[in-house]
Design a protein around this motif. Structure first.
Motif, PDB file in Angstrom:
ATOM      1  N   ARG A   1       0.851  -1.188   0.000  1.00  0.00           N
ATOM      2  CA  ARG A   1       0.000   0.000   0.000  1.00  0.00           C
ATOM      3  C   ARG A   1       0.887   1.238   0.000  1.00  0.00           C
ATOM      4  O   ARG A   1       1.664   1.436   0.946  1.00  0.00           O
TER       5      ARG A   1
ATOM      6  N   HIS B   1       0.365   5.927   2.611  1.00  0.00           N
ATOM      7  CA  HIS B   1      -0.678   6.010   3.636  1.00  0.00           C
ATOM      8  C   HIS B   1      -0.579   7.333   4.398  1.00  0.00           C
ATOM      9  O   HIS B   1       0.497   7.739   4.843  1.00  0.00           O
TER      10      HIS B   1
ATOM     11  N   THR C   1      -7.218   2.273   4.410  1.00  0.00           N
ATOM     12  CA  THR C   1      -6.098   1.341   4.560  1.00  0.00           C
ATOM     13  C   THR C   1      -6.484   0.183   5.476  1.00  0.00           C
ATOM     14  O   THR C   1      -6.092  -0.966   5.238  1.00  0.00           O
TER      15      THR C   1
ATOM     16  N   TYR D   1       3.191  -1.149   4.077  1.00  0.00           N
ATOM     17  CA  TYR D   1       2.680   0.154   3.651  1.00  0.00           C
ATOM     18  C   TYR D   1       3.751   1.213   3.838  1.00  0.00           C
ATOM     19  O   TYR D   1       4.571   1.151   4.748  1.00  0.00           O
TER      20      TYR D   1
END
Lengths: 170, 170
Positions: free
Chosen positions: A6, A9, A18, A35
């Motif tokens: 990801r 964030h 998320t 992330y």
């Protein structure tokens, strides 16, 4: 091994998205989410808590440099989910036995990620949600195995009910 | 006709999740989203803007009283997506030719909705995201038709690209 990556964030703006991504990744049988962006201890704790209660060894880890992470994991095939990519149906079968890093962006993804990905893959050619794109991709990749999967180490199992809620504790 | 009923929208907390739900509903070929809770003009405008650019007659409407809405639409079969329900695979085939109201809750859904629904349906028996639950349900309901669907009235079409972004304007 399936790792979700990801990008970018932001605690204030992306907290719930998320979290929904991580819960989807876990329930749809990915192994880990990493992330970048802002480190978010509350997000990490909330996912670990879900594991403790409902089982699974799903892992969550913050990384500072996603490009370095990709370069260090050369045995992985890189998939990037984007509505600009190629229809998921064209590639999903050949990915079923690969180790994957699945890149899931936010609103803006830098051009480099389109270039370094082995596959830019679309789930519909419409603006949707990275959460639904990830769910569909993993569903097709796992042949729907997630729909009746049970984690063996669960302390709490949700039981099927026609009306209302029912759980079992172990 | 497939209508998504989103309960208890809160502008501050749910803005992005409800937007992701609506975009998913539109891309996965539902006809309309109605939502209760707080009326949110910015949310409504953002969905209409997506229609204007990328096509579809997908509709969005605020309703004050979701129970009244359900009672007034008696020809619809009521489906409630919840991890406590019955595996989606058991019912999805018989729902393919029905007019549906698909209830999508937030964190807390009042017990009445479990009772008045014809089907409480689960997408995995894990805590996931209402966004991924809705995507999977509509994908199974529509036999994956959404993956290469094109809206005829689109001004902008996203084209498949191996690397990068490509669109066509009409």
């Amino acid at each position: 091994m399936i790792i979700i990556l990801r990008l970018n964030h932001r605690i204030f703006r992306d907290k719930r998205i998320t979290t929904h991504l991580a819960l989807t990744a876990r329930a749809f049988l990915a192994d880990k989410i990493v992330y970048s962006g802002e480190k978010d201890n509350n997000f990490e704790k909330s996912i670990i808590k879900v594991n403790e209660r409902f089982g699974s060894k799903f892992d969550v880890e913050y990384i500072k440099d996603p490009l370095k992470f990709i370069h260090e994991n050369k045995k992985f095939t890189i998939v990037h989910l984007t509505c600009y990519g190629i229809n998921v149906n064209k590639f999903v079968n050949k990915l079923k036995n690969e180790n994957l890093i699945v890149i899931v962006g936010g609103e803006k993804v830098e051009p480099i990620y389109y270039k370094i990905s082995n596959y830019n893959i679309s789930v519909t050619k419409q603006p949707i949600s990275e959460v639904s794109a990830l769910a569909l991709f993993l569903h097709l990749l796992k042949n729907g195995k997630e729909l009746d999967y049970e984690f063996k180490d669960a302390k709490v199992k949700i039981l099927e009910s026609e009306k209302g809620k029912s759980i079992a504790k172990f």
